[in-house]
Structures are given as structure tokens and as C-alpha cells.
Design an enzyme around this catalytic site. Structure first.
Site, PDB file in Angstrom:
ATOM      1  N   THR A  16      -4.757   0.761  -2.153  1.00  0.00           N
ATOM      2  CA  THR A  16      -5.445   1.980  -2.589  1.00  0.00           C
ATOM      3  C   THR A  16      -5.575   1.960  -4.111  1.00  0.00           C
ATOM      4  O   THR A  16      -4.596   1.702  -4.812  1.00  0.00           O
ATOM      5  CB  THR A  16      -4.632   3.199  -2.116  1.00  0.00           C
ATOM      6  OG1 THR A  16      -4.437   3.059  -0.712  1.00  0.00           O
ATOM      7  CG2 THR A  16      -5.348   4.503  -2.419  1.00  0.00           C
ATOM      8  N   ASN A  57       1.533   7.463   2.834  1.00  0.00           N
ATOM      9  CA  ASN A  57       2.238   6.587   3.766  1.00  0.00           C
ATOM     10  C   ASN A  57       3.729   6.896   3.838  1.00  0.00           C
ATOM     11  O   ASN A  57       4.497   6.130   4.400  1.00  0.00           O
ATOM     12  CB  ASN A  57       2.037   5.122   3.372  1.00  0.00           C
ATOM     13  CG  ASN A  57       0.623   4.665   3.645  1.00  0.00           C
ATOM     14  OD1 ASN A  57      -0.054   5.273   4.466  1.00  0.00           O
ATOM     15  ND2 ASN A  57       0.187   3.623   2.949  1.00  0.00           N
ATOM     16  N   ASP A 103       2.706   2.588   7.955  1.00  0.00           N
ATOM     17  CA  ASP A 103       1.473   1.873   7.666  1.00  0.00           C
ATOM     18  C   ASP A 103       1.715   0.493   7.039  1.00  0.00           C
ATOM     19  O   ASP A 103       1.685   0.333   5.808  1.00  0.00           O
ATOM     20  CB  ASP A 103       0.562   2.717   6.752  1.00  0.00           C
ATOM     21  CG  ASP A 103      -0.894   2.326   6.940  1.00  0.00           C
ATOM     22  OD1 ASP A 103      -1.117   1.247   7.533  1.00  0.00           O
ATOM     23  OD2 ASP A 103      -1.794   3.050   6.509  1.00  0.00           O
ATOM     24  N   ASP A 144       0.842  -1.203   0.000  1.00  0.00           N
ATOM     25  CA  ASP A 144       0.000   0.000   0.000  1.00  0.00           C
ATOM     26  C   ASP A 144       0.875   1.250   0.000  1.00  0.00           C
ATOM     27  O   ASP A 144       0.614   2.219   0.722  1.00  0.00           O
ATOM     28  CB  ASP A 144      -0.952  -0.007   1.205  1.00  0.00           C
ATOM     29  CG  ASP A 144      -2.145   0.926   0.994  1.00  0.00           C
ATOM     30  OD1 ASP A 144      -2.408   1.330  -0.156  1.00  0.00           O
ATOM     31  OD2 ASP A 144      -2.817   1.256   1.992  1.00  0.00           O
ATOM     32  N   LYS A 191       2.134   4.665  -1.068  1.00  0.00           N
ATOM     33  CA  LYS A 191       1.497   5.847  -1.668  1.00  0.00           C
ATOM     34  C   LYS A 191       2.006   7.078  -0.905  1.00  0.00           C
ATOM     35  O   LYS A 191       2.508   6.936   0.230  1.00  0.00           O
ATOM     36  CB  LYS A 191      -0.025   5.738  -1.594  1.00  0.00           C
ATOM     37  CG  LYS A 191      -0.572   5.511  -0.210  1.00  0.00           C
ATOM     38  CD  LYS A 191      -2.082   5.380  -0.221  1.00  0.00           C
ATOM     39  CE  LYS A 191      -2.584   4.977   1.153  1.00  0.00           C
ATOM     40  NZ  LYS A 191      -4.032   4.877   1.242  1.00  0.00           N
TER      41      LYS A 191
END
Ligand code: ADE
Length: 466
Positions: A196, A156, A169, A151, A153
């Protein structure tokens, strides 16, 4: 903080537990909320005695149980316990009380990289190279431990005091346990997890399997977003975004740097084994050799001073060679400075009359919440390398609404405060600086200074006496 701050990476879980059992919420003074997720709240806190600032992630046990997220929480703790690298948030200790779980983490004082991306809309080549180099070093380390983030992105990626990255995260991370899982690019087991929408890789969507290379896909999306202001795959809804991802349906906006384009094209490859940086393609050594990273000092990134965050804006002050045509002459046309619009602040009778008139004659009246329009006009609202034409409506209130002139829908409002400051760059381009974002606006009629003058006038009317 306790001695657990300097724990070696190899410290065993049980040793950690014993040491951490000593801590309770009373050992900390809780301050403001610095992060909120679906299953947790992160507080800034100070450890009593040492005064050391930490971030404490608090999870409600009932909520976790109700939502069946126990596995994610355990995973996050397991991953954080394994990590010992400057580009990752550090877990100092964990404890619990009857209702909650607490993760005591290093505090990334400068917050989310996403905040800066929103503020500036895009980053220049140097910033993009610097931050992407740090992400690559971080991913290389993470993957060497058999962990896939899944995840990755801008949200994070947090920043420490010196503006170096601190990836966070790990609730969605996958730990590859067996040797065969670790050494093949494919993690094997199918999984219902999808990260996401904008950053999710095609293999997660089509075969429900993530691999190390899935993080490289996210990196490709991030490089594209840093330079252009938007992620490459965007849809009206998640499903449309997913459809575009599996079809590799994206385009580069005009002005996208050619070397960066080559790199992104080598990362956004449907087949994960063909992505630059994948084990099959020679691993990280090959990725680091790409021309885009020519200037990166890979061995000394932690010691390298972070470059100032600057937007990538061909056509503005940072790339003056891109200013073209008559509008790029310095200074403004004197004739245009003469006209001063001084209407707007009227007697109540006059105002009511004008408002009635506006309701009858102005197509955009319905968007301005019965406020009198003081100035309106079509403006190209830029976000990085992207641009959208909008009808801007400066009204009493004050408000600065913008409307899609084709679909006739209100797209947003530039938030007014005493800290709002307009700045003309040339005839066409003007900026509106707000605390959280700088808006880059282009007046196709080359009357940027009229906008700046009117906005300043409104500012004086509402905030001038404070
Ligand atoms: N937001 C979420 N976690 C954080 C952390 N560790 N430091 C700063 N901000 C955060």
C-alpha cells in the site's frame, strides 16, 4: 470447531489437508459480510453443531485465475499454516467446492484497528504504545519464521474480543526459504510487488527488494499515524507519495510527542540496515529498549488489559493544560447564549424566496444541492494533530457540508442521522459525534456553542418526534 483449531505449528501440510477435506460449506451457516478485498469476501459464519463463530474468507476460483493471483492465494495459505501466535489470525481449515476456495479463520470480533483510528482520528500515547508493542512482538515472531508481511497497515490489524491485535492478510507476504535469505537483511530476488502506497518502504520502490526491515518502516509510519491522525507520506496520487518516501520528505505536526518523534526518526531511515530493530542495529532487543516503550511489559502483553482507546488531542479535554488564552475558562459567555437563531424552517413561499436570494448572493450555493443554508461559517476541522480550515454549511435536509474555502471544492459532508450529537467543549472546540466518527471542530470566532445550538435545533426539527 474441528480439532484443527489446536493444531501444533509443526503440523504437516498433508496431515492438515486430510483433516480439512472433511469440511464443506454445508458445515457452516454463513452470515453477514465482514470484509471485502479485491479477490475475496470475508463472511461471519457459525459452525453447525458447535455454534462457534468463525470468519470465512471466500475466493472465486475463476476470478483468481483470470487475475493470475494463484500465487498470492497459495502464499497466504502457506503463511497462515505456519503461524501459531496469539497476535495473528489463525487458520482453522481450508476447503473448496467447484467454484470457490474457503479459508476458515478465527473471528476478530472487534474488527479493524483502522475503524477506531477513523472514529477517534488519533490515539493517545498509552494506546499507541500498547498497540505498537503488540505489533513489535508480532513482527519479531513473524520474522523469526523467515516471513516478511510487506503490507502492514492499520487495515490489516484486527482486534479480538479483548482488544488485542490479530494481524491478518498475508497475500503479499514473502517467505524467505534459504538460510542465506533468512539471515541477511536483504531478500535477494527482485520482485514486482509494491504494498500500500503510504506504508511502502523506499527499498521496495528503488531496488524492488523487501527485507525484514521493510516491516519496520511500516511500523514507523503506523506510529506516526496513530499519534497524528495521518500517515507521514501523503501525496495527491501514488506517484507523489512514492517520491516523498524515497526523499524522506515528511514533517512532524506541532504537538507530536518528542520521545515518539525520536522513535519514528529511527524507524523511518532510508537505509534498511540502519533502522532501529534491524539485525544490523541489534535486532528487536534494541528496539524494545527505546524510551518510548519504557512502560511496556514485553513478556506479559497478552495478559495486559488493553487501554481504553482515547484520542491524542493536545488542546482538548484530554490535555486540559494545552487549553490556552481566554477561551480556556470554564463555562460560556452568557451574552453569547442569549442570541438564538430561529430562522430556517419557513413557509414554502418564504423558503423559495430565500433560496433564490441564496443562489444570487451566496458563493457557496453551488455546493449545497439547492438546500437552504441555515448556518455557515469557517471552522478548523481537526484530524489528530492536523487541522484544515473549512467553510461549514448546515442546511435543511439535513446536511452538514464542508468546503475548501481557498480551492472552492466540496471536501465532504458530516453524515446526519438521529445518532448525530454535537457537544461543546469550550468556546472554540466542539465535537460532532456520529456512529462511525467523532469530528473535532474549532471555531476561530469562539462561537462553538452557537453551532451546537443550531445543530440541536435542526436535530429536533428532523428527528425530535421519532
Ligand atoms: N475481516 C477480515 N477478516 C476478518 C476476521 N478474521 N475477523 C473479523 N473481521 C475480519
Amino acid at each position: 470447531m474441528s480439532d484443527s483449531t489446536s493444531r501444533p505449528a509443526s503440523v504437516s501440510e498433508s496431515t492438515t489437508e486430510k483433516r480439512l477435506a472433511k469440511k464443506t460449506p454445508n458445515d457452516f451457516i454463513f452470515g453477514k459480510v465482514i470484509g471485502e478485498g479485491s479477490y475475496s469476501t470475508v463472511y461471519l459464519a457459525k459452525e453447525v453443531g458447535t455454534n462457534r463463530e468463525v470468519a470465512i474468507k471466500v475466493l472465486e476460483k475463476k476470478h483468481i485465475m483470470r487475475e493470475k493471483k494463484n500465487e498470492y492465494v497459495m502464499r497466504e495459505k502457506e503463511v497462515l499454516t505456519k503461524l501459531n501466535h496469539p497476535f495473528f489470525i489463525q487458520l482453522y481449515c481450508t476447503f473448496q467446492d467447484v467454484d470457490r476456495l474457503y479459508f476458515v479463520l478465527s473471528y476478530a470480533r472487534q474488527g479493524e484497528l483502522l475503524y477506531y483510528l477513523h472514529k477517534l482520528a488519533s490515539f493517545d500515547m498509552e494506546c499507541t504504545r500498547f498497540y505498537c508493542s503488540e505489533i513489535i512482538v508480532a513482527l519479531e515472531y513473524l520474522h523469526s519464521l523467515g516471513i516478511i508481511h510487506r503490507d502492514l497497515k492499520p487495515e490489516n490489524i484486527l482486534l479480538n474480543d479483548e482488544m488485542h491485535i490479530q494481524i491478518t492478510d498475508f497475500g503479499s507476504a514473502k517467505i524467505l526459504k534459504s538460510d542465506s535469505e533468512r539471515t541477511t537483511s536483504n531478500s535477494g530476488r527482485r520482485n514486482s510487488f509494491v504494498g500500500t502506497a503510504q506504508y511502502v518502504s523506499p527499498e521496495i520502490l528503488t531496488s524492488k527488494t523487501a527485507c525484514y526491515s521493510s516491516d519496520l518502516w511500516a511500523l514507523g509510519c503506523i506510529i506516526y499515524q496513530f499519534l497524528s491522525g495521518l500517515p507521514p507520506f501523503r501525496g495527491l496520487h501514488e506517484y507523489q507519495t512514492f517520491q516523498r518516501i524515497v526523499k524522506l520528505d515528511y514533517e512532524f505536526p506541532e504537538g507530536f510527542n518528542a520521545t515518539a518523534k525520536d522513535l519514528v526518526e529511527k524507524l523511518l531511515v532510508i537505509d534498511p540496515t540502519k533502522r532501529l530493530g534491524s539485525q544490523e542495529m541489534g535486532g528487536y532487543a534494541e528496539l524494545k529498549k527505546h524510551e518510548f516503550f519504557k512502560e511496556t511489559d514485553w513478556e506479559n502483553l497478552t495478559k495486559t488489559k488493553a487501554p481504553p482507546l482515547v484520542p491524542y488531542l493536545p488542546g482538548t479535554s484530554h490535555n486540559p493544560e494545552m487549553w490556552s488564552g481566554h477561551d480556556s475558562r470554564p463555562g460560556f459567555d452568557d451574552k453569547r447564549l442569549v442570541e438564538i437563531i430561529s430562522d430556517g424552517f419557513l413557509s414554502e413561499d418564504e423558503r423559495v424566496k430565500q433560496l433564490q436570494d441564496q443562489a444570487k448572493t451566496n458563493d457557496y450555493h453551488r455546493f449545497v444541492e439547492s438546500n437552504l443554508v441555515l448556518k455557515q461559517g469557517l471552522i478548523d476541522k481537526r484530524k489528530g494533530l492536523f487541522s484544515r480550515r473549512r467553510m461549514f454549511l448546515l442546511t435543511e435536509g439535513p446536511h452538514l457540508y464542508y468546503v475548501d474555502p481557498v480551492k472552492k471544492v466540496l471536501k465532504g459532508e458530516i453524515p446526519w442521522s438521529k445518532d448525530l450529537r454535537p457537544e461543546a467543549k469550550n468556546f472554540k472546540i466542539f465535537f460532532i459525534h456520529t456512529p462511525n466518527r467523532t469530528y473535532y471542530l474549532e471555531d476561530p470566532e469562539s462561537r462553538s456553542e452557537e453551532w451546537v445550538r443550531k445543530i440541536n435545533e435542526v436535530w429536533k426539527h428532523y428527528y425530535g418526534n421519532q
